[in-house]
Design an enzyme around this catalytic site. Sequence first.
Site, PDB file in Angstrom:
ATOM      1  N   LYS A 178       0.729  -1.149   0.082  1.00  0.00           N
ATOM      2  CA  LYS A 178       0.191   0.027  -0.295  1.00  0.00           C
ATOM      3  C   LYS A 178       0.894   1.255  -0.081  1.00  0.00           C
ATOM      4  O   LYS A 178       0.630   2.321  -0.744  1.00  0.00           O
ATOM      5  CB  LYS A 178      -0.840   0.090   1.151  1.00  0.00           C
ATOM      6  CG  LYS A 178      -1.966  -1.072   1.234  1.00  0.00           C
ATOM      7  CD  LYS A 178      -3.246  -0.693   0.343  1.00  0.00           C
ATOM      8  CE  LYS A 178      -4.397  -1.646   0.204  1.00  0.00           C
ATOM      9  NZ  LYS A 178      -5.369  -1.279  -0.840  1.00  0.00           N
ATOM     10  N   LYS A 191      -0.120 -17.620   3.967  1.00  0.00           N
ATOM     11  CA  LYS A 191      -0.041 -17.455   2.571  1.00  0.00           C
ATOM     12  C   LYS A 191      -1.444 -17.537   2.014  1.00  0.00           C
ATOM     13  O   LYS A 191      -1.624 -17.026   0.838  1.00  0.00           O
ATOM     14  CB  LYS A 191       0.900 -18.718   2.032  1.00  0.00           C
ATOM     15  CG  LYS A 191       2.197 -18.529   2.559  1.00  0.00           C
ATOM     16  CD  LYS A 191       2.590 -17.216   1.864  1.00  0.00           C
ATOM     17  CE  LYS A 191       4.427 -17.062   2.253  1.00  0.00           C
ATOM     18  NZ  LYS A 191       4.787 -15.771   1.501  1.00  0.00           N
TER      19      LYS A 191
END
Length: 281
Positions: free
Chosen positions: A152, A197
């Site tokens: 981000k 994951k």
Amino acid sequence: MKKTIYKVLVSFYQYVGLGKKFHPSHDTVLIIGGSSNELGIELCETFIEDYHTKVINIDTIDSINGKNARRSEKLYTFISCKDFSDIKCLEESMLYLQNLEIIPTVLINNMQEGIESTLLKEDKFLRLDEESLNEFEKIVRYNLQSVILITKFCLSNIFPKVQAEAQEKAKGFYIVNISSVLTLKPCKSGTHFITSKCGINSFHDGITSELKLKDSNLNVKTLIAYLPSFESEAHWKRLSPSISKHLVHCLLEGRYGDTILESKRSIGDILLITGFKSSFT
């Protein structure tokens, strides 16, 4: 019918490599977790030694030190992050990154905290006691939270800066998230690692969709690369060089979507064919 075929063809063209491709001379690669695991080390050395590409490595330790890659000091930059589970440490690393003269155009998220747990025959944490929960929290913070925050940050602060300053050849960006095939099938060990994951898989899908919908001038291509399962630490170490080369080759080709490292097929191959066939049924 025509609309469906058009959508499939667009997906195919994106998948085979139109758009952004890795250019060794123009791109700078940012690797998250480039020296705390075997694959990260191999990636750093492959980019530097084989392609003479500038590499920025953010990690807890700098085990590239003393390696052949360090002969090219101008190509390698290390940024320390003492603890990926500590947001303050992440912020300090991001601030350091933002102030560098070199700016990354390729982001590779290679956090592999807890991967060694997948080598066990049976899960280490069968019960959710305090030790198990603490370990789970650490792995998720390392492998998922830090990846989300750094990605981000790059999309908001780093990539726009490159877009404004870079020449036309350097425009366009790559985000690569490294997951595991263990997220695609049942597994008896390494559940904390695998769960983190699975979170990466979901985040990757979300960020890919967001980039498609967002009204932005940034040309960002995304790729999720699935590591194969490993039988032992020696197996992991032995495969890392070829896995590294496979991943870099995918970037050179401009691959989009997904790829299973050390495999000729990808999930995208199957989904694309299935989607194309189902459009006629």
